[in-house]
Each structure stands twice: as structure tokens, then as C-alpha cells.
Design a protein around this motif. Structure first.
Motif, PDB file in Angstrom:
ATOM      1  N   THR A   1       1.003  -1.094  -0.439  1.00 47.49           N
ATOM      2  CA  THR A   1       0.349  -0.242   0.356  1.00 47.49           C
ATOM      3  C   THR A   1       1.005   1.222   0.006  1.00 47.49           C
ATOM      4  OG1 THR A   1      -0.202  -0.026   2.373  1.00 47.49           O
ATOM      5  CG2 THR A   1      -1.622  -1.327   0.955  1.00 47.49           C
ATOM      6  N   ASN A   2       2.801   1.374  -0.060  1.00 41.18           N
ATOM      7  CA  ASN A   2       2.774   2.594  -0.054  1.00 41.18           C
ATOM      8  C   ASN A   2       2.863   3.345   1.273  1.00 41.18           C
ATOM      9  OD1 ASN A   2       5.584   4.345  -1.072  1.00 41.18           O
ATOM     10  ND2 ASN A   2       3.825   6.045  -2.362  1.00 41.18           N
ATOM     11  N   ALA A   3       2.408   2.497   2.415  1.00 41.44           N
ATOM     12  CA  ALA A   3       2.667   3.299   3.481  1.00 41.44           C
ATOM     13  C   ALA A   3       2.996   4.430   3.809  1.00 41.44           C
ATOM     14  CB  ALA A   3       2.293   2.773   4.481  1.00 41.44           C
ATOM     15  N   GLY A   4       2.071   5.839   3.986  1.00 39.60           N
ATOM     16  CA  GLY A   4       2.748   6.943   4.452  1.00 39.60           C
ATOM     17  C   GLY A   4       3.260   6.890   5.950  1.00 39.60           C
TER      18      GLY A   4
ATOM     19  N   ASN B   1       7.797   8.101   2.272  1.00 43.69           N
ATOM     20  CA  ASN B   1       6.982   6.953   1.844  1.00 43.69           C
ATOM     21  C   ASN B   1       7.705   5.459   2.621  1.00 43.69           C
ATOM     22  OD1 ASN B   1       4.640   8.457   1.745  1.00 43.69           O
ATOM     23  ND2 ASN B   1       5.734   9.084   0.169  1.00 43.69           N
TER      24      ASN B   1
ATOM     25  N   ARG C   1       7.834   3.330  -0.137  1.00 47.61           N
ATOM     26  CA  ARG C   1       8.286   3.077  -1.686  1.00 47.61           C
ATOM     27  C   ARG C   1       9.947   3.764  -1.659  1.00 47.61           C
ATOM     28  NH1 ARG C   1       6.539   2.312  -6.587  1.00 47.61           N
ATOM     29  NH2 ARG C   1       4.340   3.532  -5.574  1.00 47.61           N
ATOM     30  N   GLU C   2      10.552   4.865  -0.711  1.00 43.44           N
ATOM     31  CA  GLU C   2      11.469   5.967  -0.580  1.00 43.44           C
ATOM     32  C   GLU C   2      12.320   4.633   0.761  1.00 43.44           C
ATOM     33  OE1 GLU C   2       8.527   7.944  -0.343  1.00 43.44           O
ATOM     34  OE2 GLU C   2       8.932   7.978  -2.885  1.00 43.44           O
TER      35      GLU C   2
ATOM     36  N   ASP D   1       9.515  -1.102  -7.851  1.00 47.27           N
ATOM     37  CA  ASP D   1       8.248   0.384  -7.939  1.00 47.27           C
ATOM     38  C   ASP D   1       6.975   0.074  -8.143  1.00 47.27           C
ATOM     39  OD1 ASP D   1       9.310   2.968  -6.267  1.00 47.27           O
ATOM     40  OD2 ASP D   1      10.883   2.913  -7.867  1.00 47.27           O
TER      41      ASP D   1
ATOM     42  N   GLY E   1       2.920  -0.029  -3.958  1.00 47.58           N
ATOM     43  CA  GLY E   1       1.848   0.126  -3.941  1.00 47.58           C
ATOM     44  C   GLY E   1       0.619  -0.381  -5.039  1.00 47.58           C
TER      45      GLY E   1
ATOM     46  N   GLU F   1      -2.646   8.316   1.048  1.00 55.69           N
ATOM     47  CA  GLU F   1      -2.012   7.181   2.463  1.00 55.69           C
ATOM     48  C   GLU F   1      -2.547   5.791   2.318  1.00 55.69           C
ATOM     49  OE1 GLU F   1       0.380   9.293   5.850  1.00 55.69           O
ATOM     50  OE2 GLU F   1      -1.532   9.159   6.692  1.00 55.69           O
ATOM     51  N   HIS F   2      -3.636   6.486   1.806  1.00 55.94           N
ATOM     52  CA  HIS F   2      -4.246   4.493   2.245  1.00 55.94           C
ATOM     53  C   HIS F   2      -4.223   3.506   0.940  1.00 55.94           C
ATOM     54  CE1 HIS F   2      -6.080   7.251   6.272  1.00 55.94           C
ATOM     55  NE2 HIS F   2      -5.271   7.084   6.553  1.00 55.94           N
ATOM     56  N   GLY F   3      -4.069   3.805  -0.268  1.00 56.55           N
ATOM     57  CA  GLY F   3      -4.442   3.643  -1.571  1.00 56.55           C
ATOM     58  C   GLY F   3      -6.155   3.412  -1.806  1.00 56.55           C
TER      59      GLY F   3
ATOM     60  N   GLU G   1      14.599   9.580  -7.246  1.00 50.94           N
ATOM     61  CA  GLU G   1      13.865  10.191  -5.714  1.00 50.94           C
ATOM     62  C   GLU G   1      13.821  11.709  -5.728  1.00 50.94           C
ATOM     63  OE1 GLU G   1      16.739   8.064  -6.097  1.00 50.94           O
ATOM     64  OE2 GLU G   1      15.700   6.549  -5.593  1.00 50.94           O
TER      65      GLU G   1
ATOM     66  N   ARG H   1       3.783  14.973  -2.518  1.00 50.99           N
ATOM     67  CA  ARG H   1       4.504  14.265  -1.686  1.00 50.99           C
ATOM     68  C   ARG H   1       4.002  12.489  -1.675  1.00 50.99           C
ATOM     69  NH1 ARG H   1       7.024  18.818  -2.866  1.00 50.99           N
ATOM     70  NH2 ARG H   1       9.384  18.940  -2.000  1.00 50.99           N
ATOM     71  N   LYS H   2       2.815  12.636  -2.023  1.00 50.17           N
ATOM     72  CA  LYS H   2       1.972  11.267  -1.222  1.00 50.17           C
ATOM     73  C   LYS H   2       0.616  11.144  -2.164  1.00 50.17           C
ATOM     74  CE  LYS H   2       2.097  11.509   3.722  1.00 50.17           C
ATOM     75  NZ  LYS H   2       2.111  11.576   5.265  1.00 50.17           N
TER      76      LYS H   2
ATOM     77  N   ASN I   1      -1.723   7.282  -2.856  1.00 49.49           N
ATOM     78  CA  ASN I   1      -1.508   6.133  -3.542  1.00 49.49           C
ATOM     79  C   ASN I   1      -2.888   5.478  -3.766  1.00 49.49           C
ATOM     80  OD1 ASN I   1       0.583   5.808  -2.133  1.00 49.49           O
ATOM     81  ND2 ASN I   1      -0.025   5.291  -0.658  1.00 49.49           N
ATOM     82  N   THR I   2      -2.721   5.972  -5.653  1.00 49.85           N
ATOM     83  CA  THR I   2      -4.524   6.158  -6.700  1.00 49.85           C
ATOM     84  C   THR I   2      -3.510   5.221  -7.588  1.00 49.85           C
ATOM     85  OG1 THR I   2      -3.994   8.436  -7.342  1.00 49.85           O
ATOM     86  CG2 THR I   2      -5.335   8.464  -5.627  1.00 49.85           C
ATOM     87  N   GLY I   3      -3.074   4.142  -7.194  1.00 49.81           N
ATOM     88  CA  GLY I   3      -2.823   3.533  -8.676  1.00 49.81           C
ATOM     89  C   GLY I   3      -1.200   2.627  -8.629  1.00 49.81           C
TER      90      GLY I   3
ATOM     91  N   ASP J   1       2.463   2.515  -9.980  1.00 43.35           N
ATOM     92  CA  ASP J   1       3.059   4.000 -10.519  1.00 43.35           C
ATOM     93  C   ASP J   1       4.510   3.976 -11.774  1.00 43.35           C
ATOM     94  OD1 ASP J   1       5.855   5.575  -9.877  1.00 43.35           O
ATOM     95  OD2 ASP J   1       6.725   3.731  -8.788  1.00 43.35           O
TER      96      ASP J   1
ATOM     97  N   ASP K   1       7.835   6.156 -11.848  1.00 45.30           N
ATOM     98  CA  ASP K   1       8.941   5.382 -12.032  1.00 45.30           C
ATOM     99  C   ASP K   1       9.345   4.151 -13.300  1.00 45.30           C
ATOM    100  OD1 ASP K   1      10.442   6.547  -9.927  1.00 45.30           O
ATOM    101  OD2 ASP K   1       8.871   5.786  -8.749  1.00 45.30           O
TER     102      ASP K   1
END
Lengths: 479, 479
Positions: free
Chosen positions: A156-159, A168, A170-171, A203, A207, A436-438, B171, B193-194, B196-198, B200, B203
Motif C-alpha cells: 500500500t506504500n504506507a506513509g 513513504n 516506497r522511498e 516500484d 503500491g 496514504e491509504h490506497g 528520487e 509527496r503522497k 496512492n491511487t494506482g 507507479d 517510475d
């Protein structure tokens, strides 16, 4: 499972899974599967053919190959703490949940490379603890850290609270091990800061919420442990002032600034009402407050001196109306407590309409002004509970019923229209409806609505290419 | 262009391009196209049907649609400074070069969001300059910055000297505008910066060297400008000691440490031989030297005091044999000059075998020991010129002919076998054979050889899905 041929196919699949990983680890009794078929917020109730509990990436791969053979949809699940229903099977009873929780080994800690290699089912708090034992910091931190897993964080690529400085999930990831939708195992567990040898597969899986393949392990970045963390509170007139103050704080503190959280006056008052032991931190009332955190590699004294200089300058410039620098760790903790009690106070106040949105940081003031005004017109008296990670452009922009109005009735009447007002405003400001939540199953419709057709088409192309049978968490993220 | 039907198809394509963007911007005269058909290092000489010079993303999209219609391969090109032949057309004369250099507008600078939105053809130094005008830092910095373009930096995920603190180009990017292989325009210019909608998509296009689509613009991250940058030099006994010293420096300086460059004694002596005005910085000879840089948000004095404390501690612990902290900007500059003159001194010394490799930072000492020994056995007397971004695990591990031996003859005899020794060693240490420079056409064979079949297959699947006609920079990255 009405059709007899279907039933026999499902039966054969479950049998084959038992052979592959042992009958003990294939749960079918509803008393055993129940914890896996409802999401954490209890919004989604699904059903499942079986809950599969493999103990290794090889077993995950074997199960996916069986799923391909028998055409069964796999729903990967970690700690089951997601907020968008991404790990809950649908109601058909034809999908299998694949729990990663038994993949819970820390495979390697490499302090000189500043990396930790962990399996998907390791609980986030355990990753943090193992890093600390090695004298390092794993900076990912969020409310569910005691039960969420690193695999779920990656999916979910959490924040969380460390994004401003550390990014996040991801980073924080350097490499992955993934079971593909064909049941092949890709070992991409590279602990490299630089690697330009082809497409960025890593990547793509991060997510994707398990819809393109299943993450079974990861190499995560560690950071040096700061010598001290110190917080401060500043009182301000508006979100616009908070933006100017953010720029000033970044100039003074550079990368030492690890937290910058906005809280409206109403948020703090709500905390005071429901948790009277937590005192309002300023002598007078102010429209907005900001919680700042410095992570200092020198000392607590150094961080405090830096804060003092920053606050003096901000007060002189009229950016800040009042300021308090925490005098010790207990007070630092108390400031964070204020912030963390906002959602709890809000829950005490009653049901509300929640949004997890992001806009460019520079637009936050305008976004709040415009959206507040539109909601005030649409639902007079509605109370805005606005707080969040201002330094990331990420707001929890929540709407509470007017004082004295029944919350349930308010939600029934307004939830859908207020969602639309908020998301339209987010869209106008080129923001994100899920910071954050996807998407999970909660926000697919909205995502498909607001995204450009070409972006949706690119996503569909990738999904069809990597998972042509649509067996990987079907019904999530994309349709 | 032997077949008449082919020739007529190509002719029709060029004509249609002239109509689309104006005849002035479709170069076909060999005198005009020559600068575009040879790479910067002059290793690859290609030929081209035409060099297309569109001025907008819409024009790029129109040209790609024509390429699809007429089945012509498009080779995107920025500043043509790549080191792997990624922007050079093949020798067939049937590929069209698409230069992004006229897409050179800075579309937006947003200091409060810490972002700059630039078109692909903007020269890197111009991005840096525009950031500075806004009181911000764009930290990407590399030797070609006066002529390379941000589009090329993104396509190759360029590294450079700021990676330790700020990351690679990947990055530094928040959003992209891309023309797909179907000639559609995807506006992914999000400055968030954030989000999370699908999947990536961003990248996936970064680092793909133009083989999946063409990047036409990007939102890049800016950082606060540091108040001071100060450098220091430390003398050490071995790369192993340098690793311990790196961990210590990170503990003392945290994110203020922005440079950690290793230079072997032979590198510094080579500089001294060919540039006698640059003095060896220590009183005695030491096996290794490290250049450190601090970027401090407080002051030069603060950075120097931090360095003094670090060096004292390192000398006490016996990690470091000698140390010099730059006393002023001129001396800081002089230390960087030493580092930057290594490749120049090496060129003066004669042809050599270059490698741009990365391994996990913790493996660097072992990698150097083992690979040095293998090469010494294979090609006795060969001189190792080892230097690079130790803090990123990235070494320029170069091999010079033995003293007095003709360099050309040495390369002829040993280039291929030494490459294999180095890359086998990189592979054993789970490293990368191309840390910064990409694959282009130079390293495809090696990449296909060392990568796992499942990874190559995943890359092929993505390429076939997004560019089914294989028109996007065909012959690069993947085959």
C-alpha cells in the motif's frame, strides 16, 4: 459455488494446497477463516474458499501456480489493518486468502550498508526493533505498527509520520522478492543505492496492493539514529501563515526537520473536551497550531537552541503568534499526544466523514478556504476537523455533523455529496484522493472517475500484461 | 533503405513530419544531422532518416502517431551526453532521431511546494539556476550539467555527486508528462509527496531510456539551500577502514553529510603527476583518502566544528591516520578539484578500461580486495584506478595498463577478459554492472547475461505491452 463443476474445481484446488503446504496451514472452517474475511474497520465482510498460510516464498510460488492451474483468485493479506478493504476477499466465497504472516523472518541486518532484509510477514514494530538493536533507525511509523506487516506497508506504500524527512515506504525500499502472477519467484533483493540496469520492477509492485504479484521479502533502508528528538508547538493565524512558517523552518533546520503537523483550533478544543487531562497548550486561543519535530544528530541542547532561534525569528516576522519548545522528553511526548488524540477525540464526538487527501503544499491554504466555504454552504453548521501532515501536503480533512445534530442522520444525508465536494476540490488543485491509504475496493470508482482515460488505460495494460488471468487480488485498484 | 516500398514509406513519413511541425524542424541534410548520430564518447556512429525537432509535447505526440502509422523507430535524444549509446540511432538509416531540445521551458517554480516544473529539453544547469533564483537547491549535479537535459537525466536515472543525501534523479521527481508509444499524452505532472491511487507509472518511465514512451516534462523536487558547504579530507589505511569511518560520520553528521568520496593513493599520485600544481594533501603517503562534504543549514563555523569533533574521534579510534578540514571556500573547492581531476589525470595517463559499478556499501572492501587480486593474477602489473561515491556503494573501478606497457595493446588483449572478471565479481557481491550510466546499447548483452530469466521476462512483458510495435528506441535496454 452453485455450479457443480465450479465446486469440484475449488475442491481440487483446496486439496492441492493441502498437499503443497500441509493441511494444518489451509484453513476452511469459518471459525478459523473469520478473522481474515472482514477488514479492520469492519466495512467489508467477505467470504473465502480457504485461508492459505505458507511459510516461505517457495510455498507462496507453489500456491500461485495451483491458483493458475485451477483459476482461483488469490487475495494476499498481511496484518489486515488496511483502511480501504484491499485485503478482504469479495463475498463470492470463491477467492482464496493468502496470509503472509508466517513469512516472518528477518533474513539479514547489514549496519554498514544501512539495510535490513525482511520477509513480508514481519510486523513493522519488529523491523523498527531490529534496526534499533543494530544502532540504526527504521523510520516508517504509523498507528498500526504493532500489527501491520512490512509486506502490507509495501503493497500500500504506507506513509505515516516520518515522510517529510524519510519518504513513504516506497522511498525506504531498495529491493524486493516477488512471486509473479505465473507463480515464478523473482529475487530482486538488491541492497543497492544505484542500479541503472533496466526497468524499475520494484516500484511497479510497491503500491500495487497485490494486484500484479505478491511481495514475499524486501531490502529496506536504515538511517543513522538521531541523538535527540525534540518537539515544539507554534500558534498561527491561518494555514497560509503555516506555509510561510514551513518554508522558514526548512531554511533554519534543513533535513533536521522531521515533523510538521497542522492542527486547527477546533481539533485541539475537541481533544480538550474529550480528554480534559490534556491541556490546551497556549495561554490564548489561536486559529491554527503546528507541531514541529527536530531529529538532531548532535544533542537535545542543540535542537532546542535551533528551535529557540527559529521561533524568535518567526515571532519577530509576525508569522507565529505564540510558541512553546518542549523542555524535556516528557513534554515532547505530550505534544505528540495532543496530535495523536485528535482522531480519538473525533471518534468520541461521533461518526464523521473522513478524507485522506493530498494537494501540492503551496495549495493547502486555498484548498482549505475553498472547500470549507463550499461545505458551509452545502451543509450549514458542519464542523471541519482539519489536521495532518502539512509538510507532506497530506490532510485528514474530516467533516463532523453540526453541534446537536444526529451524526448518523447527517452522514446518511451528506456523506456522498460532501465526498464529491471534497474530491472535486482536490481534483481542481491537482491533488490525490488517497494520499496514504490506497484504493483497495473503497475508492476504485472515484479513482476511475478522476483519472485521465490514458492513465487508466496504461494501468489496465500493465494489469493485463502481468496478470492476464486476473487472479491477483481481482477487484482491487483497477477494473 | 534498399527496398523501394521501404523508401517510399520513409519518404511519406518525413513529408508528414514536415507538415506536422514545419520543414525547418525536420533535418535531413547529413551536415545537419551529423551531431545527432554520434554519441558523446564517439563510440557509436549511427545514421538517421531525419532529426525531428518538435517544440511542444503536442508536437511530440503528433510525431509519434506518424511513427506508428508509418512504422518508423523513434530515438529520443536530449543533450546527447549519454555514456552508453542510448540516444544514438543504429546504422540502418531507418530510425528517426527525436530531439527534445526545443522543449526548453520552465513551466512553473513553486517555492512553497519545493517544486519546479520543467520541459524535457531544459539543460540541467538551467534547472539549478532557476531553483537558486527562487532561494532553493536543485541538488542533481554531474559533469555534463552544462549540456545534458533533465529529460535525459530522467530517462537514464542519472546519479552524480549528491546521491548520498538527495538520491538519484528518480528520487528527485514527483511527476511526469509522457507521450506514450501510441502517441497519447499522459499528464502526470503531479507535485505531490503522497499519492496512492494506482500503479507507479512515473517510475516505470524513469530509467527506461525512452524505450517505453517519451518524457516531455517533469515536476522535480527542490530542497532548502544549505547555509554552507564545507569539505574535509581524511587519510586511511584501507577501504575497510573507510567503511567504519562512513558509519561514524553518519552518526555524527546524520543527513548533513552530503559527500563521501573514496580515492586510492594511486589516484591522487596520478593527479599529482599530470597536474603538478595540485599538491598531495597529506604530509605522508596513505593507502586511501576520503573526501567528505557537509551541507549545513546553520553556518560554516558550525560545519567546521562538527568536522573537528568527528576527525578527533576518528583519529582517537585509529580509524583515520590524518585529516584536514578545509579552512575556507577556496580550500573546499581545492579538495573537490583533486577528486574531479582523477578522470582527467587518468585520461592523460592513457587509455583504460572503465567500469561504473555498485555493490552493497558493506561489500566494497571485499569487492576491491578480491577483484584487485583476480586482476593482478590475470594481468600482472595492471594498475587499478579506484575511486568513487563510496557513500552510495558506487565505484569507478578502472584498470590502467602496467607502467611502460602500450595502453592500446593492453586494452586489445585484456578489455574483454577484465570486464568479465569485474562483472563476475560484481555479480557475486549482488551488485550492479551499471550504477549510474544505464544500459543503452553498450551493456545490453551483459545485462541479459547476468539478470535472472524471470526478470528479463518481466522486462520483455512490459516492453511488449506498452510498445507492442517496438518503435520506442528499439535496440536499447532490452532485446
Amino acid at each position: 459455488m452453485s455450479h457443480p463443476a465450479e465446486a469440484s474445481r475449488h475442491h481440487a484446488f483446496v486439496d492441492a494446497c493441502r498437499t503443497a503446504i500441509g493441511a494444518t496451514y489451509v484453513l476452511t472452517d469459518p471459525r478459523d477463516t473469520a478473522p481474515f474475511t472482514t477488514d479492520w474497520r469492519r466495512r467489508y465482510n467477505g467470504a473465502t474458499l480457504a485461508v492459505l498460510c505458507p511459510s516461505s516464498a517457495q510455498e507462496v510460488a507453489a500456491l500461485v501456480r495451483l491458483a493458475v492451474e485451477h483459476r482461483v483468485v488469490i487475495v494476499p493479506q498481511g496484518g489486515n489493518t488496511g483502511l480501504a478493504g484491499g485485503a478482504t476477499p469479495d463475498g463470492s466465497g470463491e477467492q482464496a486468502v493468502l496470509s503472509l504472516k508466517r513469512l516472518n523472518r528477518v533474513r539479514d541486518v547489514d549496519p554498514h550498508n544501512n539495510t535490513i532484509t525482511v520477509e513480508a510477514g514481519v510486523v513493522l514494530a519488529d523491523v523498527q526493533a531490529r534496526a534499533q538493536e543494530a544502532g540504526r533507525l527504521f523510520p516508517l511509523s504509523l498507528a498500526a505498527e504493532g500489527s501491520c506487516t512490512i509486506g502490507g506497508n509495501l503493497a500500500t506504500n504506507a506513509g505515516g509520520t516520518g515522510v517529510l524527512r524519510y519518504g513513504n515506504t516506497r522511498e525506504l525500499c531498495l529491493g524486493l522478492e516477488v512471486v509473479t502472477a505465473q507463480g515464478e519467484l523473482w529475487d530482486g533483493l538488491r541492497g543497492l543505492r544505484k542500479d541503472n540496469t533496466g526497468y524499475d520492477l520494484r516500484d511497479l509492485f510497491i503500491g500495487a496492493e497485490g494486484t500484479l504479484g505478491i511481495i514475499t521479502a524486501a531490502v529496506m533502508k536504515l538511517h543513522p539514529q538521531p541523538a535527540a528528538r525534540v518537539t515544539a508547538l507554534a500558534a498561527l493565524a491561518s494555514p497560509h501563515a503555516a506555509l510561510d512558517f514551513l518554508a522558514l523552518a526548512q531554511r533554519f533546520a534543513g533535513p533536521l526537520l522531521t515533523g510538521f503537523e497542522l492542527m486547527s483550533d477546533f481539533c485541539l478544543k475537541l481533544v480538550g473536551t474529550h480528554f480534559p487531562q490534556m491541556r490546551y497548550p497556549f495561554a490564548e486561543s489561536h486559529a491554527q497550531a503546528v507541531l514541529l519535530e527536530l531529529s538532531d544528530s548532535e544533542s537535545e541542547e542543540h535542537a532546542r537552541a535551533l528551535f529557540e532561534r527559529l521561533m524568535e525569528h518567526a515571532l519577530d516576522e509576525g508569522l507565529v503568534e505564540d510558541a512553546v519548545v518542549a523542555e524535556n522528553i516528557a513534554q515532547s511526548r505530550a505534544f505528540w499526544n495532543l496530535r495523536e488524540h485528535i482522531p480519538l477525540a473525533q471518534a468520541e464526538e461521533g461518526l464523521n466523514i473522513k478524507h485522506d487527501i493530498a494537494v501540492p503544499i503551496s495549495r493547502i491554504g486555498h484548498f482549505i478556504d475553498e472547500t470549507d466555504a463550499a461545505i458551509a454552504q452545502h451543509a450549514p453548521g458542519a464542523r471541519m476537523v482539519t489536521f495532518g501532515h502539512l509538510g507532506d501536503g497530506n490532510l485528514h480533512y474530516n467533516v463532523q455533523a453540526p453541534e446537536g445534530v444526529d451524526a448518523k442522520a447527517f452522514l446518511k444525508q451528506y456523506q456522498s455529496s460532501i465526498n464529491q465536494i471534497v474530491y472535486d476540490s482536490v481534483h481542481r488543485h491537482r491533488g490525490s484522493i488517497s494520499a496514504e491509504h490506497g484504493l483497495g475496493q473503497l475508492k476504485i470508482d472515484e479513482a476511475m472517475h478522476y483519472k485521465q482515460p490514458v492513465e487508466v488505460q496504461l494501468m489496465r495494460t500493465l494489469k493485463a500484461a502481468l496478470d492476464p488471468l486476473n487472479l491477483m487480488n481481482a477487484g482491487k485498484v483497477i477494473r
